[in-house]
Design an enzyme around this catalytic site. Structure first.
Site, PDB file in Angstrom:
ATOM      1  N   GLU A  79      18.772 -47.317 -31.147  1.00 52.19           N
ATOM      2  CA  GLU A  79      18.002 -47.087 -32.267  1.00 52.19           C
ATOM      3  C   GLU A  79      17.092 -46.073 -31.795  1.00 52.19           C
ATOM      4  O   GLU A  79      16.768 -45.371 -32.646  1.00 52.19           O
ATOM      5  CB  GLU A  79      17.069 -48.459 -32.620  1.00 52.19           C
ATOM      6  CG  GLU A  79      16.378 -48.172 -33.919  1.00 52.19           C
ATOM      7  CD  GLU A  79      14.953 -47.707 -33.814  1.00 52.19           C
ATOM      8  OE1 GLU A  79      14.457 -47.373 -34.914  1.00 52.19           O
ATOM      9  OE2 GLU A  79      14.452 -47.521 -32.752  1.00 52.19           O
ATOM     10  N   GLU A  80      16.336 -46.128 -30.707  1.00 51.89           N
ATOM     11  CA  GLU A  80      15.149 -45.211 -30.442  1.00 51.89           C
ATOM     12  C   GLU A  80      15.356 -43.705 -30.313  1.00 51.89           C
ATOM     13  O   GLU A  80      14.849 -43.062 -30.679  1.00 51.89           O
ATOM     14  CB  GLU A  80      14.526 -45.614 -29.016  1.00 51.89           C
ATOM     15  CG  GLU A  80      14.117 -46.682 -28.944  1.00 51.89           C
ATOM     16  CD  GLU A  80      12.590 -47.011 -29.919  1.00 51.89           C
ATOM     17  OE1 GLU A  80      12.314 -46.033 -30.420  1.00 51.89           O
ATOM     18  OE2 GLU A  80      11.881 -47.962 -30.044  1.00 51.89           O
ATOM     19  N   ASP A 115      10.813 -54.463 -36.615  1.00 52.89           N
ATOM     20  CA  ASP A 115      10.684 -53.421 -35.731  1.00 52.89           C
ATOM     21  C   ASP A 115       9.228 -52.775 -35.772  1.00 52.89           C
ATOM     22  O   ASP A 115       9.071 -51.586 -35.690  1.00 52.89           O
ATOM     23  CB  ASP A 115      11.791 -52.527 -35.716  1.00 52.89           C
ATOM     24  CG  ASP A 115      12.053 -51.425 -34.873  1.00 52.89           C
ATOM     25  OD1 ASP A 115      11.140 -51.391 -33.843  1.00 52.89           O
ATOM     26  OD2 ASP A 115      12.250 -50.382 -35.116  1.00 52.89           O
ATOM     27  N   HIS A 131       6.016 -46.749 -27.430  1.00 53.04           N
ATOM     28  CA  HIS A 131       6.851 -45.859 -26.798  1.00 53.04           C
ATOM     29  C   HIS A 131       6.150 -45.374 -25.347  1.00 53.04           C
ATOM     30  O   HIS A 131       6.517 -44.436 -24.838  1.00 53.04           O
ATOM     31  CB  HIS A 131       7.034 -44.557 -27.538  1.00 53.04           C
ATOM     32  CG  HIS A 131       8.018 -44.604 -28.524  1.00 53.04           C
ATOM     33  ND1 HIS A 131       8.602 -43.718 -29.468  1.00 53.04           N
ATOM     34  CD2 HIS A 131       8.493 -46.019 -29.132  1.00 53.04           C
ATOM     35  CE1 HIS A 131       9.243 -44.268 -30.251  1.00 53.04           C
ATOM     36  NE2 HIS A 131       9.442 -45.561 -30.232  1.00 53.04           N
TER      37      HIS A 131
END
Lengths: 470, 470
Positions: A328-329, A354, A426
């Site tokens: 996904e990222e 998410d 992140h």
């Protein structure tokens, strides 16, 4: 046509009658008392917390397309089977993989000192020995856009911003443009490299990475995020008005095409022909932390909620399909691969977690007009958890949007509290110690209530489906 | 003898009379109204904040004995002169310098993943290619001490602890033994290396360094601190009961003898023969952050307080000597050098600010018994700032203790709120953004009040001095 007439009636009926309508139209399938019991049991369930602990401890970081993500898929399939889910399988797909290299920076004049940074996804590289260049600072992406190329060429561009923490996470979309678009804008003007202030709301020396993609025809240049304290420091240094130079070394690289995959599990419905309820989160993480809030927590919350049906033996009407999406990222590859592979299966509703491990504070849904009673019933079951109705549309998430868009499904967003989400997102700080069990349990309870309603109602929920004759 | 009789009277007199006594005995030198006015002006003074901003921005980290600390001394002398201090000079001394090298660690089995750590002061080195060894974990230093050498030999020792944040900073002394003594204990048992949980109270991936010294005859081994989240992760990994191995690379080195120095400045007193009031903090910092709370803030607070006398032209009775000490972090070399160089000058009282930039919450003093009235007057002037009297003795700090011990001086501790101090202490997170101006201004006001009293009274304050005939 009968459904359409009902929908019309629903739009004009007095709100005071909705509870009565629920009682007369929905209880055939949905039993609110049973859902409330399942919901409340979830508040005492440790499974989500344990899944998060297990995945972050026994796998750790799991960058998409790497050996670590492959290990995560093995862990996932084993865990989902042991939890009793049916039809557990892995569907692989190929994708390009970019990996981090060395990343250091040092102000060389006027005040020599190191800065902490991390490369953005798909960043170009400097030579191994680094580059030396003058820094030019911009207070915003707009200011960079307005700058003449001659002013920017061959310099290290620095772009800052003023993002603040908000409960709904707003700010990431707007200020995130600095990360998503800044590198291409800088490169188009001939910049030697770009440094941005991390798209984050903390004050720790842990920079925030994230994906960015080069616009067509633009040459990749070194692109990195300074931690928030380092970005503020560079702004202060620039404010002295002297010429500022930086020595920058970034050596990330593209490694070619590798395999990622989605891990799929199901709670089979009583009606195998009924369209699917698709839920999940993403298994991959960025490489700096252990991906606890992003997105082990989302996997854990959705999995624990689906498992309430297995724990109680209360088989839902519709099949609940749980997907732990890969990749996904780095560009939403898993969601695209799933939508393509399952284009011929009918999906009724999609929902994704998410946005961390904190409590659900808001529900927003995109449903067929005829499903107003279902929505009201859902709010009644969420309200005891402190959840409030939002006024906006639901969006789903990167992993489920391709399916939602292709099929016109219903979408439910159980909005989690994002006040501290962008402190961690992140970064190396995205680790298990950030999970607060009571908040996570509340989120599982909210998801349980939601599934208890939408997987058990016979009411068509999808806006696309509602428009069609039944 | 007159003084001794007065002291005796003070110990027996009713507390209700103390205000009257102050009025009749102290106002000749100390004028509480004037001190209160200076104190309140300090609450609006930006100088401490600006000094902290300047030093952390224009110098950054300043590890003792390095070129960066030398630049800091130049910055310090220039700044102190420009602020109007008298007799600004630098006194250098030599000291051994240890510098950080590469520092990486990776769990290689059973769950491959990187860990974030940083070498402790005077750590030994691994070969450049690192070492591989099995990990043995201990829940406390006592548990390590109790372990047979055969169990520890050739392993990487890991020691954790349970330090929590406290307002008075207690916990650092007790739990800090893991850092100070753990490496020597591990080495004596033949360990290949030692990793400790950072002596810190945060949950960020920023490990806490700090000095440790090898006990006689013990071989230096690689010694490092894991960040708190990484230490918790390693504990979780060990809790699975499988054999855990780590690949560890630490390449710090001793660079020999280099120069450090103390920067000294004064507010000359009206009576040049009166013993000195010695205040200050330390100019050096650890190399990971920019030393904002440790100890630019301490320099800034003491400097801004002393400068109130220059700003108002209110010359104190006693000379206030302000020292920005060098090389505190790595072993207190600056304080030792100062005490030796100034052994022949009489010091009345010492006080140091080396506990961050937050508000003063407590006053504790070690004074001659005859100085009770001075202490009471000081508390009256501190109380409007929310400061309370403590019940313990004053300790000064590493920089001023050698002088206090050698001369039997009075000591005043203006205890700052340490609740968040060990979240930041000795980490990369010790940066300017952590400074809260209103808290810093309150601390400057407290220091101003203290100096206004102790630098203006004729009452002998030093326990050593009070015992002597006047």
């Amino acid at each position: 046509m009968a459904r359409a007439a009902y929908a019309c009636a629903m739009r004009t009926i007095l709100p005071a009658l909705s509870a009565l309508l629920l009682a007369t139209t929905a209880t055939a399938a949905v039993q609110p008392d049973k859902v409330a019991t399942m919901r409340d049991a979830a508040l005492k369930d440790d499974i989500a917390y344990d899944i998060t602990e297990g995945l972050t401890t026994e796998v750790g970081q799991r960058l998409a397309g790497t050996e670590a993500e492959a290990r995560a898929r093995v862990w996932a399939a084993r865990t989902l089977k042991s939890l009793g889910f049916a039809n557990v399988r892995t569907e692989t797909f190929d994708m390009p993989v970019w990996v981090r290299g060395a990343e250091t920076a040092e102000v060389t004049a006027p005040f020599a000192q190191k800065l902490v940074l991390t490369a953005l996804g798909n960043s170009g590289a400097t030579p191994a020995a680094g580059i030396d260049a003058e820094v030019i600072g911009f207070a915003s992406l707009d200011e960079l856009r307005a700058a003449p190329a001659a002013q920017v060429a061959n310099k290290i561009v620095f772009v800052t911003h003023d993002m603040k923490a908000n409960q709904d996470g707003s700010g990431y979309g707007y200020f995130g443009a600095v990360r998503r678009n800044g590198p291409s804008v800088a490169s188009a003007k001939g910049a030697a490299a770009i440094l941005i202030k991390s798209i984050g709301t903390d004050h720790h020396r842990v920079p925030h990475t994230g994906v960015q993609n080069w616009t067509d025809g633009v040459k990749p240049i070194p692109a990195a995020a300074l931690s928030v304290p380092d970005a503020e420091q560079l702004s202060r240094i620039l404010s002295r008005g002297q010429k500022v130079t930086i020595h920058l070394t970034l050596t990330p690289r593209d490694t070619g095409i590798h395999q990622s995959g989605n891990v799929i599990a199901e709670v089979p419905g009583r009606d195998p022909r009924a369209p699917i309820i698709l839920i999940g989160g993403h298994l991959d993480s960025w490489d700096l932390g252990t991906g606890a809030i992003d997105d082990a927590a989302g996997l854990a919350i959705t999995t624990a909620a689906a498992r309430r049906f297995l724990a109680t033996g209360a088989k839902p009407l519709r099949t609940i399909r749980l997907v732990w999406f890969g990749a996904e990222e780095v560009g939403g590859f898993g969601g695209e691969a799933y939508a393509k592979a399952h284009a011929n299966e009918k999906h009724e509703l999609v929902a994704e977690a998410d946005f961390g491990g904190d409590r659900v504070w808001r529900m927003q849904a995109t449903l067929a007009p005829a499903a107003k009673a279902t929505s009201d019933q859902l709010m009644e079951l969420l309200a005891p958890l402190g959840v409030t109705p939002g006024r906006g549309a639901a969006h789903g998430g990167t992993d489920v949007e391709p399916t939602a868009n292709a099929q016109g499904t219903a979408i439910v967003d159980l909005g989690q509290d994002g006040t501290r989400y962008f402190d961690l997102h992140h970064t190396a700080d995205d680790t298990f110690d950030k999970i607060e069990k009571p908040q996570m349990q509340q989120a599982v309870a909210a998801w349980t209530a939601m599934l208890g309603v939408v997987a058990n109602t016979e009411t068509p929920l999808a806006p696309g489906a509602a428009a069609k004759p039944q």
